[in-house]
Design a protein around this motif. Structure first.
Motif, PDB file in Angstrom:
ATOM      1  N   TRP A  53       0.808  -1.222   0.000  1.00 37.99           N
ATOM      2  CA  TRP A  53       0.000   0.000   0.000  1.00 37.99           C
ATOM      3  C   TRP A  53       0.842   1.273   0.000  1.00 37.99           C
ATOM      4  O   TRP A  53       0.373   2.327  -0.444  1.00 37.99           O
ATOM      5  CB  TRP A  53      -0.947   0.004   1.205  1.00 37.99           C
ATOM      6  CG  TRP A  53      -0.275   0.009   2.551  1.00 37.99           C
ATOM      7  CD1 TRP A  53       0.170  -1.074   3.248  1.00 37.99           C
ATOM      8  CD2 TRP A  53       0.011   1.142   3.373  1.00 37.99           C
ATOM      9  NE1 TRP A  53       0.735  -0.692   4.446  1.00 37.99           N
ATOM     10  CE2 TRP A  53       0.639   0.668   4.549  1.00 37.99           C
ATOM     11  CE3 TRP A  53      -0.206   2.518   3.223  1.00 37.99           C
ATOM     12  CZ2 TRP A  53       1.057   1.520   5.570  1.00 37.99           C
ATOM     13  CZ3 TRP A  53       0.221   3.361   4.252  1.00 37.99           C
ATOM     14  CH2 TRP A  53       0.836   2.867   5.405  1.00 37.99           C
ATOM     15  N   GLU A  54       2.088   1.193   0.454  1.00 38.91           N
ATOM     16  CA  GLU A  54       2.920   2.404   0.486  1.00 38.91           C
ATOM     17  C   GLU A  54       3.571   2.730  -0.859  1.00 38.91           C
ATOM     18  O   GLU A  54       4.077   3.835  -1.034  1.00 38.91           O
ATOM     19  CB  GLU A  54       3.993   2.269   1.561  1.00 38.91           C
ATOM     20  CG  GLU A  54       3.426   2.240   2.969  1.00 38.91           C
ATOM     21  CD  GLU A  54       4.474   2.458   4.018  1.00 38.91           C
ATOM     22  OE1 GLU A  54       4.802   3.635   4.262  1.00 38.91           O
ATOM     23  OE2 GLU A  54       4.974   1.462   4.582  1.00 38.91           O
ATOM     24  N   GLN A  78      -0.391  12.113  -4.425  1.00 40.30           N
ATOM     25  CA  GLN A  78      -1.466  11.155  -4.131  1.00 40.30           C
ATOM     26  C   GLN A  78      -1.826  11.023  -2.656  1.00 40.30           C
ATOM     27  O   GLN A  78      -3.006  11.056  -2.309  1.00 40.30           O
ATOM     28  CB  GLN A  78      -1.157   9.778  -4.720  1.00 40.30           C
ATOM     29  CG  GLN A  78      -1.044   9.771  -6.234  1.00 40.30           C
ATOM     30  CD  GLN A  78      -0.833   8.405  -6.810  1.00 40.30           C
ATOM     31  OE1 GLN A  78      -0.895   7.395  -6.123  1.00 40.30           O
ATOM     32  NE2 GLN A  78      -0.560   8.347  -8.107  1.00 40.30           N
ATOM     33  N   THR A  79      -0.865  10.837  -1.787  1.00 38.50           N
ATOM     34  CA  THR A  79      -1.133  10.749  -0.352  1.00 38.50           C
ATOM     35  C   THR A  79      -0.361  11.852   0.370  1.00 38.50           C
ATOM     36  O   THR A  79       0.645  12.344  -0.138  1.00 38.50           O
ATOM     37  CB  THR A  79      -0.726   9.376   0.212  1.00 38.50           C
ATOM     38  OG1 THR A  79       0.646   9.102  -0.125  1.00 38.50           O
ATOM     39  CG2 THR A  79      -1.606   8.273  -0.369  1.00 38.50           C
ATOM     40  N   TYR A 137       3.679  13.854   5.500  1.00 37.33           N
ATOM     41  CA  TYR A 137       3.202  14.114   6.865  1.00 37.33           C
ATOM     42  C   TYR A 137       4.278  14.582   7.835  1.00 37.33           C
ATOM     43  O   TYR A 137       5.445  14.237   7.723  1.00 37.33           O
ATOM     44  CB  TYR A 137       2.454  12.905   7.429  1.00 37.33           C
ATOM     45  CG  TYR A 137       3.286  11.688   7.765  1.00 37.33           C
ATOM     46  CD1 TYR A 137       4.047  11.625   8.926  1.00 37.33           C
ATOM     47  CD2 TYR A 137       3.266  10.570   6.944  1.00 37.33           C
ATOM     48  CE1 TYR A 137       4.765  10.507   9.259  1.00 37.33           C
ATOM     49  CE2 TYR A 137       3.991   9.431   7.268  1.00 37.33           C
ATOM     50  CZ  TYR A 137       4.744   9.409   8.428  1.00 37.33           C
ATOM     51  OH  TYR A 137       5.472   8.284   8.740  1.00 37.33           O
ATOM     52  N   ASN A 146       4.329   6.477  -4.487  1.00 42.65           N
ATOM     53  CA  ASN A 146       3.254   6.785  -5.435  1.00 42.65           C
ATOM     54  C   ASN A 146       3.774   7.005  -6.851  1.00 42.65           C
ATOM     55  O   ASN A 146       4.549   6.200  -7.345  1.00 42.65           O
ATOM     56  CB  ASN A 146       2.404   7.939  -4.913  1.00 42.65           C
ATOM     57  CG  ASN A 146       1.850   7.651  -3.515  1.00 42.65           C
ATOM     58  OD1 ASN A 146       1.533   6.505  -3.204  1.00 42.65           O
ATOM     59  ND2 ASN A 146       1.757   8.667  -2.682  1.00 42.65           N
ATOM     60  N   ARG A 160      -4.423  20.522   1.141  1.00 42.55           N
ATOM     61  CA  ARG A 160      -4.303  20.020  -0.230  1.00 42.55           C
ATOM     62  C   ARG A 160      -3.959  21.155  -1.187  1.00 42.55           C
ATOM     63  O   ARG A 160      -4.559  22.234  -1.134  1.00 42.55           O
ATOM     64  CB  ARG A 160      -5.607  19.344  -0.652  1.00 42.55           C
ATOM     65  CG  ARG A 160      -6.024  18.219   0.290  1.00 42.55           C
ATOM     66  CD  ARG A 160      -7.258  17.490  -0.208  1.00 42.55           C
ATOM     67  NE  ARG A 160      -7.775  16.592   0.808  1.00 42.55           N
ATOM     68  CZ  ARG A 160      -7.302  15.390   1.089  1.00 42.55           C
ATOM     69  NH1 ARG A 160      -6.266  14.931   0.388  1.00 42.55           N
ATOM     70  NH2 ARG A 160      -7.831  14.646   2.045  1.00 42.55           N
TER      71      ARG A 160
END
Length: 260
Positions: free
Chosen positions: A25-26, A183-184, A187, A219, A252
């Protein structure tokens, strides 16, 4: 072309390769840069599958591993290589464990949302991140000479205290680790992160001249350098609206986002 059941190997040019883990998923990318005298491997991925058999097929040159930062998904294969380099800010994490992450959390994260078969010897219940002393430390402003190409080392803290970016001055490639990708959210909301440092680091890379391509560690593989103009605008917006501190959430922008 090298075929592998876990990694996807993408040539970026005849001497540069992305080694990607799209089944997790990463969606982690590591990068092999081959020079006339030696090669550099930027990060070693998740450690779900061995990386050295891949790099051994891509080059017979000696390989130095340079670490964008000491998080599990970037140091998974460090134990396969002899020469490992890291910034002093993350040295203690490499030697003694990643601050703020329990082994239970790490094992949950490593094993979830996997979409392709893993190697038979991968057991997430026994997964343990690499720990060890580095061969040496990298500092801001260092240059790594490969013989016919030069990498500039940039200390870009925020996501971690010792986070590094690498600028391939010969080709204009900017390797941004977990400072910039799409995309993500990028952080800086853990206690071990620093939102103010992250924004300062974004401003710094946005000012690098002659970038031809941006390669983040997650991503989409390869982003347009025009994204750096949006990074400048985003940093200004975040500071102007007093959003650069913990708890302000996800912000965003056009092409990327950040979470504090």
């Amino acid at each position: 072309m090298i075929q592998d059941t876990w990694y996807t190997i993408t040539p970026l040019d005849p001497a540069t390769y992305a080694i990607s883990e799209y089944g997790h998923w990463e969606k982690v990318h590591s990068f092999l840069l081959i020079g006339k005298e030696k090669a550099v491997l930027i990060d070693t991925g998740l450690g779900i599958s061995k990386m050295k058999p891949i790099t051994d097929q891509l080059t017979h040159k000696p390989i130095d591993v340079v670490t964008t930062h000491v998080h599990t998904d970037h140091i998974g294969g460090h134990g396969e290589y002899e020469r490992i380099y890291v910034h002093a800010g993350d040295r203690s994490w490499l030697a003694g464990g990643i601050q703020g992450l329990s082994i239970e959390q790490i094992r949950r994260d490593i094993s979830r949302d996997i979409t392709i078969p893993t190697p038979p010897d991968f057991d997430p219940s026994r997964y343990t991140p690499y720990q060890g002393e580095p061969t040496g430390l990298l500092e801001d402003g260092d240059r790594i000479e490969l013989g016919d190409r030069s990498l500039q080392v940039l200390h870009t803290p925020g996501h971690s205290p010792g986070h590094l970016c690498f600028f391939d001055e010969t080709n204009g490639y900017l390797f941004t680790g977990d400072l910039l990708y799409d995309q993500t959210p990028v952080y800086a909301f853990y206690p071990s992160t620093n939102p103010t440092d992250l924004v300062s680091s974004l401003e710094r890379i946005a000012g690098i001249p002659e970038v031809t391509r941006i390669f983040g560690s997650h991503n989409t593989l390869g982003l347009s350098p025009t994204l750096l103009e949006e990074v400048k605008r985003a940093a200004h917006f975040l500071k102007e609206h007093d959003l650069v501190h913990f708890g302000t959430g996800i912000h965003r922008f056009n092409g990327f986002s950040v979470q504090f």
